[in-house]
Design a protein around this motif. Structure first.
Motif, mmCIF file in Angstrom:
data_model
loop_
_atom_site.group_PDB
_atom_site.id
_atom_site.type_symbol
_atom_site.label_atom_id
_atom_site.label_comp_id
_atom_site.label_asym_id
_atom_site.label_seq_id
_atom_site.Cartn_x
_atom_site.Cartn_y
_atom_site.Cartn_z
ATOM 1 N N THR A 1 -3.012 -4.093 6.516
ATOM 2 C CA THR A 1 -4.180 -4.855 5.879
ATOM 3 C C THR A 1 -4.158 -4.828 4.171
ATOM 4 N N HIS A 2 -3.375 -3.720 3.779
ATOM 5 C CA HIS A 2 -3.545 -3.498 2.128
ATOM 6 C C HIS A 2 -2.115 -2.938 1.571
ATOM 7 N N ASN A 3 -1.420 -3.772 0.763
ATOM 8 C CA ASN A 3 -0.173 -3.416 0.537
ATOM 9 C C ASN A 3 0.190 -4.061 -0.808
ATOM 10 N N HIS A 4 0.685 -3.293 -1.810
ATOM 11 C CA HIS A 4 1.227 -3.852 -3.113
ATOM 12 C C HIS A 4 2.803 -3.817 -2.962
ATOM 13 N N PRO A 5 3.466 -4.945 -2.590
ATOM 14 C CA PRO A 5 4.534 -5.137 -2.297
ATOM 15 C C PRO A 5 5.594 -5.327 -3.526
ATOM 16 N N SER B 1 -7.443 -10.354 -3.387
ATOM 17 C CA SER B 1 -6.920 -8.945 -3.419
ATOM 18 C C SER B 1 -7.969 -8.112 -3.983
ATOM 19 N N GLU B 2 -7.712 -6.700 -3.838
ATOM 20 C CA GLU B 2 -9.034 -5.948 -3.995
ATOM 21 C C GLU B 2 -9.458 -5.909 -5.485
ATOM 22 N N HIS B 3 -10.988 -6.164 -5.487
ATOM 23 C CA HIS B 3 -11.837 -6.239 -6.878
ATOM 24 C C HIS B 3 -12.357 -4.940 -6.930
ATOM 25 N N THR C 1 -11.881 -2.653 0.894
ATOM 26 C CA THR C 1 -10.514 -2.192 0.912
ATOM 27 C C THR C 1 -10.769 -0.406 0.790
ATOM 28 N N HIS C 2 -10.210 0.284 1.414
ATOM 29 C CA HIS C 2 -10.286 1.890 1.430
ATOM 30 C C HIS C 2 -11.526 2.304 2.258
ATOM 31 N N CYS C 3 -12.573 1.949 1.784
ATOM 32 C CA CYS C 3 -13.851 2.282 2.524
ATOM 33 C C CYS C 3 -14.004 3.730 3.004
ATOM 34 N N SER D 1 -2.444 0.494 4.182
ATOM 35 C CA SER D 1 -1.526 1.614 3.876
ATOM 36 C C SER D 1 -1.764 1.884 2.395
ATOM 37 N N ASP D 2 -2.078 0.788 1.521
ATOM 38 C CA ASP D 2 -2.013 0.971 0.105
ATOM 39 C C ASP D 2 -0.800 1.397 -0.485
ATOM 40 N N PHE D 3 0.478 1.005 0.237
ATOM 41 C CA PHE D 3 1.656 1.192 -0.572
ATOM 42 C C PHE D 3 1.539 0.344 -1.922
HETATM 43 ZN ZN LIG Z 1 -4.494 -0.975 -3.607
#
Ligand SMILES: [Zn+2]
Length: 562
Positions: free
Chosen positions: A95-99, A317-319, A400-402, A462-464
């Motif tokens: 649920t969190h990825n920069h592809p 997307s993450e603010h 996101t992350h928390c 994952s925050d890839f």
């Molecule tokens: Zn991110």
């Protein structure tokens, strides 16, 4: 499945079909496209958690049961897969990825994007020299996916190392975390940066013991270097082709690691559609818009949920509200050990309030990057305020992350039905960074146990590219809290294998309001699943990450086979 279905199927209809609810066309089960038998199926459904076999038709699960029952459904045209006792779980959801596929495909990778791997400084120099040979002088030579704590040399990369690459080209080695980079002398010379150059706000030019530039540059100071020198320019057509090939490439990597849905942080929507049209999109996308795309959604009334089963608008997307966990700039209520520094807040409360309210009112699922407890508090405050002004049912604000929580924050998260998308692979991959926080804080960091106990639908993110996206590495970390270096942090936050799989599947679906079609192996849901060579429930927890992904299936079609 109602009485009519049972009647139509006659005596063949086994008892379990009656329990399988769902409004699927009844005939579909009896002319399936795919039947999988002899599997250890973990459905992730509470009422029927285990099965041996299932049938798929039109891209969805149409029947689930025993091997004998499913075999009886096989027709001439049915593809039959004998799982030979292997384990099957629902497809994993990140649920969190920069592809960033183009980087993976076209750039020099000086570190391993996917696994813990130690490299030598020599290997970095050799790879970049090779690149310099084919690059005109004056143009940048870049290396990506560097991790400063994954070097066999046990020392940092220096400006002198990178001078060995070239004195004619500016050279940059980018840290995978995105907040630091390492440069050679030519790069500093082009930017007129010397040991006497003052650091700009929000960044540093790091020095060695003798006061010389050591090559490492952080955050905003990187802008002064990236402005100079030349990089290859591409025509519109070249750019398009690269983006397309890059997306197709990363899609292959996702399914190789068992991801069947990935929440994309922005990116080119046209590229995604092109790649899909060519049949090269192997995973499903929850598209998280930012910038111009988000503004277009607001201006034109596009809500979260618009799209189809392959590409759908998800949250924003993450603010960003604060800094980074791995690079130690997140906003905490107590100072970092041995300092007075409490991290960076990147947006004041009034602006955050205004942004959250505007997006929320527009019918778009709000998503903020908040790592430290101070930032999480600010975001929750902003969202509570927005709900008061404009109540919306089932809004599911995403955090996101928390990363660092308190009991009070968890209560508020539960009350809002907020969805933390927490780091997964970090517990294994990034243990070398946890001593900066210490055990007391790590007990409250990536707090999966606390979240699950509170009934929060916490999901995996994952925050890839900062973190690897391998779901099994993430699951191992959640189960053991032990890293590649053998150290264990915050063991109180360990969760069971079953819960870790649930976080990576069922909760991932919930995070994007997709729980009715994804996340479990149930009649009527999309046939997205992963076949594993071994069972994560029964292997030693410290080898879960090594279990081979034998086959990844999306919508009933095999998109990866080992
Ligand atoms: Zn991110």
């Amino acid at each position: 499945m109602g009485l009519t279905a049972a009647g139509a199927a006659g005596a063949l209809t086994p008892s379990w079909l009656g329990a399988a609810s769902g409004a699927l066309a009844t005939s579909a089960a009896f002319d399936p496209d795919l039947v999988v038998v002899n599997a250890k199926v973990y459905t992730m459904e509470r009422t029927t958690p285990r099965a041996q076999a299932f049938a798929v038709s039109g891209g969805r699960f149409v029947a689930i049961g025993t091997t004998a029952e499913m075999r009886s459904l096989v027709r001439k045209r049915t593809q039959l897969i004998d799982a030979k006792g292997m384990t099957i779980v629902p497809g994993f959801i990140d649920t969190h990825n920069h592809p960033i596929g183009t980087t993976l495909l076209y750039e020099v990778l000086v570190g391993n994007p996917f696994e813990v791997e130690f490299v030598t400084i020599d290997s970095i120099i050799t790879k970049l020299r090779e690149k310099a040979r084919t690059t005109p002088p004056g143009m940048w030579v870049d290396g990506y996916f560097h991790d400063d704590t994954k070097l066999k040399d046990k020392r940092s990369l220096t400006v002198r190392d990178l001078d060995l690459v070239s004195t004619e080209h500016p050279v940059c080695v980018h840290h995978r975390g995105g907040h630091t980079a390492f440069y050679n002398s030519k790069a500093f010379a082009l930017a007129n940066v010397t040991k006497d150059t003052g650091a700009p706000p929000g960044g540093t030019f790091d020095k060695d013991a003798s006061g010389e530039l050591n090559g490492r540059v952080t955050d905003r100071a990187m802008n002064m270097l990236s402005k100079v020198g030349k990089r290859r320019e591409y025509t519109a057509a070249e750019h398009e082709a690269r983006e397309r090939d890059g997306m197709a490439h990363i899609s292959k990597q996702f399914v190789r690691y068992g991801l069947t849905t990935v929440h994309h942080q922005g990116g080119d929507l046209a590229t995604l559609q092109d790649v899909r049209a060519r049949g090269d999109l192997r995973h499903r996308v929850s598209y998280e818009a930012n910038g111009r795309m988000l503004e277009a959604m607001i201006a034109n009334g596009i809500h979260t949920g618009f799209g189809d089963d392959w590409i759908r608008f998800g949250a924003t997307s993450e603010h960003t509200v604060d800094g980074s966990f791995s690079e130690r700039t997140m906003a905490m209520s107590e100072p970092y050990a041995g300092t007075t520094y409490k991290g960076n807040i990147t947006e004041p409360q009034p602006e955050l309030d205004a942004w959250v309210e505007r997006v929320h009112r527009a019918g778009i699922q709000v998503n903020c990057h908040a790592n430290g407890d101070v930032a999480i508090d600010m975001y929750l405050t902003a969202f509570e305020r927005a709900q008061q002004k404009f109540a919306r049912r089932d809004a599911r604000p995403k955090i996101t992350h928390c990363t660092l929580i308190t009991d009070n924050l968890v209560k508020r998260i539960k009350a809002l039905d907020a969805i933390p998308a927490m780091f997964t692979t970090y517990a294994y991959y990034n243990t070398d960074k946890f001593p900066f926080y210490g055990e007391a804080l790590m007990k409250r960091a990536m707090a999966y146990r606390t979240m699950l106990d509170a009934g929060v639908q916490v999901a995996a993110g994952s925050d890839f590219f900062p973190g690897p996206f391998a779901a099994l590495m993430g699951i191992q970390g959640m189960v053991t809290r032990t890293g590649w270096d053998g150290t264990t942090w915050g063991a109180n936050q360990r969760i069971s294998v079953d819960d870790a799989i649930r976080v990576n599947t069922v909760h991932g679906a919930y995070a994007a309001h997709e729980e009715s079609i994804k996340g479990s192996i149930a009649v009527g849901k999309l046939a997205d699943f992963v076949m594993l060579a071994d069972d994560p429930h029964t292997v030693k927890p410290d080898v879960i990450k090594d279990i081979a992904i034998v086959r990844t299936v999306v919508g009933g079609a095999t998109v990866h086979q080992a």
